[in-house]
Design a protein around this motif. Sequence first.
Motif, PDB file in Angstrom:
ATOM      1  N   MET B  51       0.828  -1.218   0.000  1.00  0.00           N
ATOM      2  CA  MET B  51       0.000   0.000   0.000  1.00  0.00           C
ATOM      3  C   MET B  51       0.854   1.256   0.000  1.00  0.00           C
ATOM      4  O   MET B  51       0.400   2.328  -0.399  1.00  0.00           O
ATOM      5  N   LEU B  53       2.747   2.485   2.847  1.00  0.00           N
ATOM      6  CA  LEU B  53       2.809   3.200   4.118  1.00  0.00           C
ATOM      7  C   LEU B  53       4.257   3.562   4.431  1.00  0.00           C
ATOM      8  O   LEU B  53       5.169   2.755   4.234  1.00  0.00           O
ATOM      9  N   ILE B  75       1.568   6.601  -0.897  1.00  0.00           N
ATOM     10  CA  ILE B  75       0.288   5.917  -0.654  1.00  0.00           C
ATOM     11  C   ILE B  75      -0.828   6.537  -1.507  1.00  0.00           C
ATOM     12  O   ILE B  75      -1.658   5.841  -2.076  1.00  0.00           O
ATOM     13  N   THR B  76      -0.807   7.873  -1.605  1.00  0.00           N
ATOM     14  CA  THR B  76      -1.856   8.559  -2.382  1.00  0.00           C
ATOM     15  C   THR B  76      -1.734   8.210  -3.867  1.00  0.00           C
ATOM     16  O   THR B  76      -2.742   7.937  -4.531  1.00  0.00           O
ATOM     17  N   SER B  79      -2.972   4.727  -4.450  1.00  0.00           N
ATOM     18  CA  SER B  79      -4.428   4.571  -4.398  1.00  0.00           C
ATOM     19  C   SER B  79      -5.080   5.212  -5.613  1.00  0.00           C
ATOM     20  O   SER B  79      -6.107   4.733  -6.088  1.00  0.00           O
ATOM     21  N   LYS B  80      -4.457   6.279  -6.133  1.00  0.00           N
ATOM     22  CA  LYS B  80      -5.013   6.886  -7.360  1.00  0.00           C
ATOM     23  C   LYS B  80      -4.851   5.958  -8.561  1.00  0.00           C
ATOM     24  O   LYS B  80      -5.597   6.057  -9.531  1.00  0.00           O
ATOM     25  N   THR B  84      -6.031  -0.082  -2.994  1.00  0.00           N
ATOM     26  CA  THR B  84      -6.471   0.427  -1.696  1.00  0.00           C
ATOM     27  C   THR B  84      -6.402  -0.684  -0.665  1.00  0.00           C
ATOM     28  O   THR B  84      -6.126  -1.840  -1.002  1.00  0.00           O
ATOM     29  N   LEU B  85      -6.625  -0.294   0.580  1.00  0.00           N
ATOM     30  CA  LEU B  85      -6.487  -1.255   1.672  1.00  0.00           C
ATOM     31  C   LEU B  85      -7.633  -1.075   2.656  1.00  0.00           C
ATOM     32  O   LEU B  85      -7.950   0.051   3.035  1.00  0.00           O
ATOM     33  N   LEU B 104     -15.519   9.044   0.647  1.00  0.00           N
ATOM     34  CA  LEU B 104     -14.200   9.706   0.618  1.00  0.00           C
ATOM     35  C   LEU B 104     -13.423   9.445  -0.668  1.00  0.00           C
ATOM     36  O   LEU B 104     -12.804  10.336  -1.226  1.00  0.00           O
ATOM     37  N   GLY B 105     -13.448   8.194  -1.131  1.00  0.00           N
ATOM     38  CA  GLY B 105     -12.622   7.828  -2.275  1.00  0.00           C
ATOM     39  C   GLY B 105     -13.347   7.845  -3.613  1.00  0.00           C
ATOM     40  O   GLY B 105     -12.780   7.442  -4.635  1.00  0.00           O
ATOM     41  N   ALA B 151     -16.407   1.516   1.930  1.00  0.00           N
ATOM     42  CA  ALA B 151     -15.642   2.698   1.500  1.00  0.00           C
ATOM     43  C   ALA B 151     -14.608   2.324   0.444  1.00  0.00           C
ATOM     44  O   ALA B 151     -14.386   3.089  -0.496  1.00  0.00           O
ATOM     45  N   VAL B 152     -13.984   1.162   0.572  1.00  0.00           N
ATOM     46  CA  VAL B 152     -12.994   0.787  -0.442  1.00  0.00           C
ATOM     47  C   VAL B 152     -13.685   0.285  -1.725  1.00  0.00           C
ATOM     48  O   VAL B 152     -13.214   0.568  -2.824  1.00  0.00           O
ATOM     49  N   MET B 155     -14.748   3.056  -4.068  1.00  0.00           N
ATOM     50  CA  MET B 155     -13.695   3.666  -4.900  1.00  0.00           C
ATOM     51  C   MET B 155     -13.580   2.995  -6.261  1.00  0.00           C
ATOM     52  O   MET B 155     -12.937   3.510  -7.155  1.00  0.00           O
TER      53      MET B 155
END
Lengths: 320, 266
Positions: B51, B53, B75-76, B79-80, B84-85, B104-105, B151-152, B155
Motif C-alpha cells: 500500500m 505506508l 500511498i496517495t 491509491s489513485k 487500496t487497503l 471519501l474515495g 468505503a474501499v 472507490m
Amino acid sequence: MSKEDYPEDILNSLEDYNIDIRDFLPGHGGGAKLLLDFNRIKGIEQYEGIILRGKEIPNGIVADVIIKEGTKIDEPVHLCFGVNKETGVQEIFPRIIAEDNTDVKVQAHCSFPNANGLIHKMYGHFYIGKNCNFTYTETHYHGENSGALVAPVGYMYVGENSIFENVFNLTKGTPGKVKIMLDIYAMENSVIRSNVKAFGKNKNDSVRIRDAIYLEGQNASSVLKMKAAAKDGGEVLMYGITEGNAPYCNGHVECSEIVLGKGSICRARPFIRATDPTSSVSHEASLGRFPQKWLDEIMAKGLTEEEATEILIEAMLGEE
Amino acid sequence: MLLEVKNLTIPTFDQKCVIVNDVSFDVREGSIHAIIGPNGSGKSTLAYSIMGLSNYKPFQGKIYFDGIDITDMSITERSKMGITLAWQEPARIEGLSVKKYVSLGIKDKSNLGEKVTEALEIVNLPSKKYVNRYIDNSLSGGERKRIELAAVVAMKPRLIILDEPDSGLDVIITEDFMNIFNKIKKLNMTILLITHREEIGMVADYGTLIWHGDVLITDLFPYVMLRYCKKAGLKEFCKRTLYKEGKPCFPEDYIDRIFNEEEPFE
C-alpha cells in the motif's frame, strides 16, 4: 416577523453549520424565540410553558427565560444574538431558569458576520431545577476578518437528578479574540456533558476557553470534552477543570487539539482536583498532529495528506 | 499479472532486522489471492508495504502494479492508480457520517447518494439504516469493518488489500464476509486477502504461504493450504477443513502421502 425584517447577512451566516436562521424567526416553526439585531429586540415569540422576556438596556439587553415546572417540549427555545455592524458593543445578560421536571433545549446563535472591532459580552446565569433534561447549544460565527472580541461568562447550577448538556461550537469563520469562562455546579445525581469546539485560523485568532465543572453532589458525574485546531498562526488554549467535591462523584476531562502550520499554538490545560476520598476524576490530553495511521487510512482512499488532514479536522470538530 | 512483488525485503522500523525476507509472488487480475501464515509471519507488513505506508518501505526489491514500478510511489499515488487497503482495525473517526466516510474515495461526486447506497448494499448494510449515522462507538466492530469495506468498494479500485478482515468476527459473520468477497470479485476487483484463518482463505483462488518472513509456496489455494497444514503438523485438521463447495479438495491418501514426504525446502 417577515424575513425582510432581519439582516440578510445574519440570516445566511450559519450556512456552514447547516443552520438556517430563517427557520427560527418568530412566526416560522415552533418554539419560543427571541431575536436581537445588535442591541434592539427585533422579535419575541412566546410558547406554552415558557416565559420569555427581553429588556433593552444601554449597550445590550437582559433576557429572561423561565421554563415552567413540568414543561416538556421538543421545539428548542431560540435565542439569536446577531450583529450586522462592524463595530460596537453588545452586552447580553441572559437569566435562564428551568423549573423542576422540565425537558427543554435552548439554542443560542451568536452571529457577527461583519465584525471588525465588534465587542460581544455575555453574563449568563442558568438555574436548572430537579429532574430536568436541559440542553444548551451555542453556535458562534464571527465573520471572516478575525474582527470580533467575544467574552462570555456563564454560571450554571444543575439540580438533583438533572441532565445538563452543553454544546459550544466556534469552528466556522475566524474567531478573532475569544475569552470564555464557564462554571457549572453539579448537584446530587446530576449528569453533565459538555462539548466545546473551536478553530483558530490565522495569527489574529486567539481563543481561550476555561470551562469548569464542580461536582458538588453525591454521585454527580461529568464528561468535559474540549476539541480544537489552530492553523496559520492561530492560537487556542483549552483550560478544562473538574473538581470532585462529593462522595462517589465521577468526572472526566478530555482535551484534543491539532496544530497545523508554523506559528500556530495549541495549549491544553486539564486541571482536576478531588477533595472527597470516594470521588474519581480523570483527564487525558493530546496535542499536535493526527496519528499517522489515521492519515494513512484516509490517504489509502486517494486523498493527499492535506486533504486527509482537512477531513480529520472536519470529523473532530463536526457533529457527534 | 496485476501485481508483481519481486524479491521484497522489509526491515523493522529501526532497520536492525528483517520482517519480510526476499519475498516474490504475483497476483492475477480478477482473482482472490490469499496471503496466509501464522501470527507474526509478516503478512500485514507485506500488505502495508504494497500500500506504500511510510513506515514500511522495502530495503530491497520491487513492486509492480499493472507493469508499472510503484516501489517509490506514495500511498496517495498508489491509491489513485487503483490500489487500496481495508484496515484490520479502521480508526474510529468520530464526527464523520457513514455517508461521508464511504464517499471519501469516490472521484466522481455526481449521484453520490446512489453510489454510497450501492456500496453499502454490497457489504450487506441497509443504506437507509446506516447512511446518516455517525462513525462512533454505537457501531459494532463488525459494522465498522463492513463500512470500511464499503468505503474501499465505493472507490472501484482494481486491487483491494484486505488486512485480516475476519479478525474479531464470529463464524456466522465470517461466512457472510466470504460471500461479500465473491461479490466484490464479480465486480472485477482483485482481492489480496491477508488472513491467518484457513476457513476464510478457502474463498481464495490462489495463495501464498509466508512463514517467518519467507515465502514457502505460491499456488492454487488448496495446495498452499495443504503445505501450511503440513508445516504446522495438522494432518487431521487438513482432512477436515480442505473442502471447496462441499467437496474435499484432495483424496485422503494424497494428503497422507504429502504428509509422509520429506519437506523439500528444509
